[in-house]
Scaffold this motif. Sequence first.
Motif, PDB file in Angstrom:
ATOM      1  N   SER A  57       0.844  -1.194   0.000  1.00  0.00           N
ATOM      2  CA  SER A  57       0.000   0.000   0.000  1.00  0.00           C
ATOM      3  C   SER A  57       0.876   1.239   0.000  1.00  0.00           C
ATOM      4  O   SER A  57       1.717   1.406   0.881  1.00  0.00           O
ATOM      5  CB  SER A  57      -0.908   0.019   1.232  1.00  0.00           C
ATOM      6  N   LYS A 108       1.077   5.068   0.482  1.00  0.00           N
ATOM      7  CA  LYS A 108       0.288   6.130   1.082  1.00  0.00           C
ATOM      8  C   LYS A 108       0.158   7.347   0.170  1.00  0.00           C
ATOM      9  O   LYS A 108      -0.847   8.056   0.223  1.00  0.00           O
ATOM     10  CB  LYS A 108       0.906   6.539   2.416  1.00  0.00           C
ATOM     11  N   GLN A 130      -2.823   6.870  -1.931  1.00  0.00           N
ATOM     12  CA  GLN A 130      -4.035   7.053  -1.135  1.00  0.00           C
ATOM     13  C   GLN A 130      -4.369   8.533  -1.001  1.00  0.00           C
ATOM     14  O   GLN A 130      -5.530   8.940  -1.141  1.00  0.00           O
ATOM     15  CB  GLN A 130      -3.847   6.426   0.247  1.00  0.00           C
ATOM     16  N   LEU A 131      -3.341   9.332  -0.758  1.00  0.00           N
ATOM     17  CA  LEU A 131      -3.552  10.771  -0.636  1.00  0.00           C
ATOM     18  C   LEU A 131      -3.987  11.392  -1.958  1.00  0.00           C
ATOM     19  O   LEU A 131      -4.857  12.260  -1.986  1.00  0.00           O
ATOM     20  CB  LEU A 131      -2.280  11.452  -0.134  1.00  0.00           C
ATOM     21  N   MET A 185      -7.557  10.682  -2.512  1.00  0.00           N
ATOM     22  CA  MET A 185      -8.361  11.555  -1.655  1.00  0.00           C
ATOM     23  C   MET A 185      -8.481  12.945  -2.273  1.00  0.00           C
ATOM     24  O   MET A 185      -9.567  13.535  -2.316  1.00  0.00           O
ATOM     25  CB  MET A 185      -7.723  11.651  -0.263  1.00  0.00           C
ATOM     26  N   TYR A 214     -11.753  14.485   3.457  1.00  0.00           N
ATOM     27  CA  TYR A 214     -10.430  15.016   3.813  1.00  0.00           C
ATOM     28  C   TYR A 214     -10.071  14.639   5.248  1.00  0.00           C
ATOM     29  O   TYR A 214      -8.914  14.334   5.550  1.00  0.00           O
ATOM     30  CB  TYR A 214     -10.431  16.534   3.641  1.00  0.00           C
ATOM     31  N   TRP A 258     -11.197  11.982   6.939  1.00  0.00           N
ATOM     32  CA  TRP A 258     -11.001  10.528   7.068  1.00  0.00           C
ATOM     33  C   TRP A 258      -9.640  10.104   6.540  1.00  0.00           C
ATOM     34  O   TRP A 258      -8.956   9.293   7.144  1.00  0.00           O
ATOM     35  CB  TRP A 258     -12.116   9.796   6.324  1.00  0.00           C
ATOM     36  N   TRP A 259      -9.242  10.643   5.379  1.00  0.00           N
ATOM     37  CA  TRP A 259      -7.921  10.332   4.809  1.00  0.00           C
ATOM     38  C   TRP A 259      -6.994  11.515   5.066  1.00  0.00           C
ATOM     39  O   TRP A 259      -6.408  12.083   4.154  1.00  0.00           O
ATOM     40  CB  TRP A 259      -8.044  10.036   3.320  1.00  0.00           C
ATOM     41  N   TRP A 260      -6.880  11.852   6.312  1.00  0.00           N
ATOM     42  CA  TRP A 260      -6.125  13.027   6.752  1.00  0.00           C
ATOM     43  C   TRP A 260      -4.655  12.938   6.340  1.00  0.00           C
ATOM     44  O   TRP A 260      -3.990  11.926   6.576  1.00  0.00           O
ATOM     45  CB  TRP A 260      -6.233  13.145   8.265  1.00  0.00           C
ATOM     46  N   LEU A 316      -1.516   1.563   8.751  1.00  0.00           N
ATOM     47  CA  LEU A 316      -2.624   0.996   7.987  1.00  0.00           C
ATOM     48  C   LEU A 316      -3.012  -0.366   8.553  1.00  0.00           C
ATOM     49  O   LEU A 316      -4.177  -0.695   8.684  1.00  0.00           O
ATOM     50  CB  LEU A 316      -2.232   0.843   6.511  1.00  0.00           C
TER      51      LEU A 316
END
Length: 293
Positions: A196, A198, A201-202, A205, A254, A256-258, A281
């Motif tokens: 994964s 990150k 992921q960002l 988002m 924003y 939640w996926w800070w 994670l």
Amino acid sequence: MAVLEPYRGGYYLWKYLPSIEAAAIVSVLWALVTVAHVWKIWKTRAWFNIAFAVGGFMEFIGYAARASAHDKTGNLMPFVIQNTMILLAPVLFAASIYMTLGRVIRAVKGERFSFIRPGRLTKLFVAGDILSLTIQGSAAGLMIISKLAKMGQTIVIVGLVVQIVIFGLFCVTAVSFHRRMKRDVVVAATCARGESLKWEQLLRMLYGVSGLIMVRSLFRVVEFIMGTDGYLLSTEWPIYVFDAVPMLFAMAIYWWWWPSMVSSVGSGNENWAAMTSMSDLSPGAAKKAPTLP
């Protein structure tokens, strides 16, 4: 019982009687999500997200003013406050989004994959944001004067178009960086092993939040193009469906996926492992991350 009242000379600020129930509920929701953002900012020391929290506070003030305007439709201040705050708040959301992308690029040492250098990227987009904010803010006062209302709406449209253009350039920059990073041999090998990342992921988002702001901005452009007598400005439900709800979802996504993992990024010295760590994670699943050349 509240009735629709004119402001001056038979000029109506409102084309409908604003719902006190809807505005009160939404203002409470904005208060909750804004407090949640302030708490995370304090907890993670991610100070670059302050603009996001300020935008949430502006939304809260705006909808609280709408609630107070239910039986004061002839008063100027509630109308001006709600109109200005709700219109300008997403510009501040965008500022945090722009800063997040620049920090992500620096954190993964991906400057060579971005066609705009991170330092210039943040300055360029934030400057565009300020320009959009200035244009839209300058028109807020004109919209309450009957003779200048049409001019004010035109200026707001220009400001919103500037925001959309800047957002479009931002999206092109983010997607281009994402694709070029994925084509890198080291990154591709990491993805193939199912790790994964990150930074991805960002970016996802940011895509989601940006998409919601874009939809909202397009709605506002159409709204002002149709004019004060158009359906969108003379009916209340569209502002909740196409403005309040998307922006609430943007705040929630924003939060939640800070982007706390890039809160300390400033000079570009942070290493790749800070962005690819699995530790937060799935506990106990941390792995050694590769280093970009």
